[in-house]
Design an enzyme around this catalytic site. Structure first.
Site: not given
Ligand code: NAP
Length: 272
Positions: A66, A102
């Site tokens: 992204k 999003d």
């Molecule tokens: P990302 O950039 O990898 O960020 C992951 C986030 O989750 C970070 O803030 C990370 O914290 C946190 N995290 C991961 N494991 C954790 C844990 N065990 N405890 C606490 N915090 C944790 O991922 P992203 O792109 O933001 O996506 C996040 C989620 O949103 C994904 O699961 C994705 O599938 C979902 N999503 C869904 C849609 C939809 O249309 N429904 C759209 C977009 C995204 P740290 O900074 O501390 O590592």
């Protein structure tokens, strides 16, 4: 010849976007073909170059591309710029327009499908990754009374807040660590972390949910610990399937100028 679109990610086989866009195309009578393309982690640019050269009109971009999609674009929408990430690219000759749908998808799921206002609400956004960045400005524009971002790595939440001036009614987001959440409570708690994908539980006290709160996990298709915590506290809890369909509808609208009906598609996905 149908116009060609695709979702590009790595991995991408699990993506429901081809099915969703095929439903939109059937319902609207738009003549499009939509495929999924698994790009090598270091190969987004050449994958997109090849797709454009073959006549591709646009792509959805998913993890881990992204941010790279923004760098590939020649023009960024305000939504992509504030998120520093794009999930939708539109190709028109040499022009490559990047957008991020999003936030619009989340807002539409919350306010239209689930009937919950964001205006004047106390909102907690969990996570500070790409998904949180994508929804932050649209959430602020919806006029919450308060917006707190909590993240495991507090520095990332602080950076997100620092880079995002207040919008809407002028509320400024605040950043907190999870340990500072005891004693705080919210009307709307949005989980934008990927914790649900690994089965990890967040260090979240059940007291963050106000009595009539709504808990929303962007992860879909899984019984996450976050949703279980909310339900055990007697709180309405929803996964992110509606956001997935709504962000896709917003992309379809950007490409085709036609807004597809989402209710039937969401119902079919849920039934599946
Ligand atoms: P990302 O950039 O990898 O960020 C992951 C986030 O989750 C970070 O803030 C990370 O914290 C946190 N995290 C991961 N494991 C954790 C844990 N065990 N405890 C606490 N915090 C944790 O991922 P992203 O792109 O933001 O996506 C996040 C989620 O949103 C994904 O699961 C994705 O599938 C979902 N999503 C869904 C849609 C939809 O249309 N429904 C759209 C977009 C995204 P740290 O900074 O501390 O590592």
């Amino acid at each position: 010849m149908p116009d060609r679109y695709a979702v590009v990610g790595h991995p991408v086989t699990h993506s429901r976007s081809p099915w969703i866009h095929a439903c939109f195309a059937r319902a609207t009578g738009e003549d499009i073909e939509y495929q999924s393309i698994d790009a090598p982690p270091d190969g987004l640019e050449r994958t997109l170059d090849a797709f454009r050269a073959a006549g591709g009109r646009g792509v959805n971009v998913t993890l881990p591309f992204k941010e790279a999609a923004c760098r590939y674009a020649t023009e960024l929408s305000a939504r992509a710029r504030s998120a520093q990430a794009a999930n939708t690219l539109s190709f028109e000759g040499a022009r490559i327009r990047a957008d991020n749908t999003d936030g619009a998808g989340l807002l539409r799921d919350l306010t239209v499908n689930l009937g919950r206002a964001v205006a004047s609400q106390h909102v907690l956004l969990l996570g500070a990754g790409g998904a949180a960045r994508g929804v932050l400005a649209p959430l602020l524009e919806a006029g919450p009374a308060r917006l707190v971002i909590a993240n495991r790595t507090l520095a990332k939440a602080l950076a997100l807040v620092a880079g995002c001036p207040g919008a809407g009614r002028g509320v400024r987001p605040e950043a907190l660590g999870y340990e500072a959440l005891s004693g705080e409570s919210f009307d709307l708690v949005i989980n934008a972390t990927s914790a649900g994908l690994t089965g990890a539980a967040l260090a979240l006290p059940a007291s963050v949910f106000r009595r009539e709160a709504l808990a929303y996990d962007m992860v879909y298709g899984r019984a996450t610990a976050f949703l279980a915590l909310a339900r055990a506290a007697g709180i309405a809890a929803h996964d992110g399937l509606g956001m997935l369909v709504e962000q896709a509808a917003e992309s379809f609208y950007l490409w085709r100028g036609v807004r597809p009906d989402t209710a039937a598609v969401l119902a079919a996905l849920r039934a599946h």
